[in-house]
Write a protein that holds these residues in place. Structure first.
Motif, short mmCIF file in Angstrom:
data_model
loop_
_atom_site.label_atom_id
_atom_site.label_comp_id
_atom_site.label_asym_id
_atom_site.label_seq_id
_atom_site.Cartn_x
_atom_site.Cartn_y
_atom_site.Cartn_z
N GLY A 175 -6.55 -5.38 -0.11
CA GLY A 175 -7.22 -5.73 -1.36
C GLY A 175 -7.36 -4.56 -2.33
N TYR A 176 -7.12 -3.33 -1.85
CA TYR A 176 -7.12 -2.16 -2.74
C TYR A 176 -5.83 -2.08 -3.55
CZ TYR A 176 -11.19 0.20 -0.66
OH TYR A 176 -12.45 0.55 -0.26
N SER A 177 -4.79 -2.78 -3.14
CA SER A 177 -3.51 -2.71 -3.83
C SER A 177 -3.67 -3.10 -5.30
CB SER A 177 -2.49 -3.66 -3.17
OG SER A 177 -1.32 -3.74 -3.95
N PRO A 178 -3.13 -2.31 -6.21
CA PRO A 178 -3.21 -2.68 -7.63
C PRO A 178 -2.61 -4.06 -7.91
CG PRO A 178 -2.42 -0.43 -7.39
CD PRO A 178 -2.47 -1.01 -6.00
N LEU B 165 0.78 -1.24 0.00
CA LEU B 165 0.00 0.00 0.00
C LEU B 165 0.81 1.29 0.00
CD1 LEU B 165 -2.75 -1.00 2.61
CD2 LEU B 165 -2.98 -0.94 0.11
N SER B 166 1.95 1.31 0.65
CA SER B 166 2.62 2.59 0.90
C SER B 166 2.97 3.36 -0.37
CB SER B 166 3.87 2.40 1.76
OG SER B 166 4.85 1.67 1.07
N GLU B 167 3.48 2.69 -1.37
CA GLU B 167 3.87 3.40 -2.58
C GLU B 167 2.70 3.68 -3.52
OE1 GLU B 167 7.17 2.56 -5.76
OE2 GLU B 167 7.97 2.34 -3.72
N PRO B 168 1.91 2.67 -3.88
CA PRO B 168 0.84 2.97 -4.84
C PRO B 168 -0.34 3.74 -4.23
CG PRO B 168 0.74 0.66 -4.23
CD PRO B 168 1.98 1.24 -3.59
#
Length: 195
Positions: A67-70, A25-28
């Motif tokens: 689950g939001y992670s691309p 999550l942190s980067e995208p």
């Protein structure tokens, strides 16, 4: 998978969860990461009422939105995508998987999406006190990680997604249940003098 199981057993569960969530999550999605960090902090605050289950909840709290992670998006429904990743790719503790799958009344949103039966069939629900605790953590944490209350959080979600969107409709339907879960946790905290 055996290597991962050894790693999870020898590394503190929360450390593993924070590292995994940060990597996804942190980067995208830095704002989603900030929210997840705030939800994890709320979970730590519940240790007085959760005792030995506090670490489990904190791990689920920081992982609830992965689950939001691309990198993980398959269905577009983040509780399902995150839970499947944790179960099938990371061999995560099944209780964490179930909490992620069902966080914040996900069955209601799954119903709006036409996949309620799929979610219910694939993932059992977790113990009600832990479900309430994760709802409390998620719905008292703003998108930037700051503390908020459930009414403001719901209003923010409706504004962000629009009242007629799937998420907007779902969160408006879930609002009474959200407020009730938050109130139950606040009563438990008050009863032990931690509220």
């Amino acid at each position: 998978m055996t290597i991962l199981r050894i790693r999870v057993d020898t590394v503190k569960l929360t450390e593993w969860a924070y590292e995994l969530a940060e990597s996804l999550l942190s980067e995208p999605l830095p704002r989603r990461w900030a929210h997840s960090l705030g939800v994890g902090k709320r979970a730590r605050d519940l240790q007085p009422i959760l005792g030995s289950e506090a670490e489990l909840l904190e791990a689920a709290a920081v992982l609830h939105d992965i689950g939001y992670s691309p990198a993980l998006t398959k269905t577009g429904f983040h509780p399902l995508d995150g839970a499947r990743f944790l179960r099938y790719q990371k061999d995560a503790d099944e209780r964490i998987v179930r909490l992620v799958a069902h966080h914040t009344f996900a069955l209601l949103e799954a119903e709006e999406r036409g996949i309620r039966e799929e979610l219910a069939r694939e993932f059992e629900r977790e113990e009600p006190h832990l479900v309430d605790a994760l709802v409390y953590c998620d719905m008292t944490t703003a998108p930037d990680g700051r503390r908020t209350n459930s009414a403001e959080r719901i209003d923010e979600i409706v504004r962000r997604y629009s009242p007629d969107s799937i998420v907007g409709r779902f969160i408006q339907r879930a609002a009474p249940d959200v407020h009730a879960a938050v109130a139950r946790v606040e009563r438990r905290l008050a009863a032990v003098g931690a509220g």
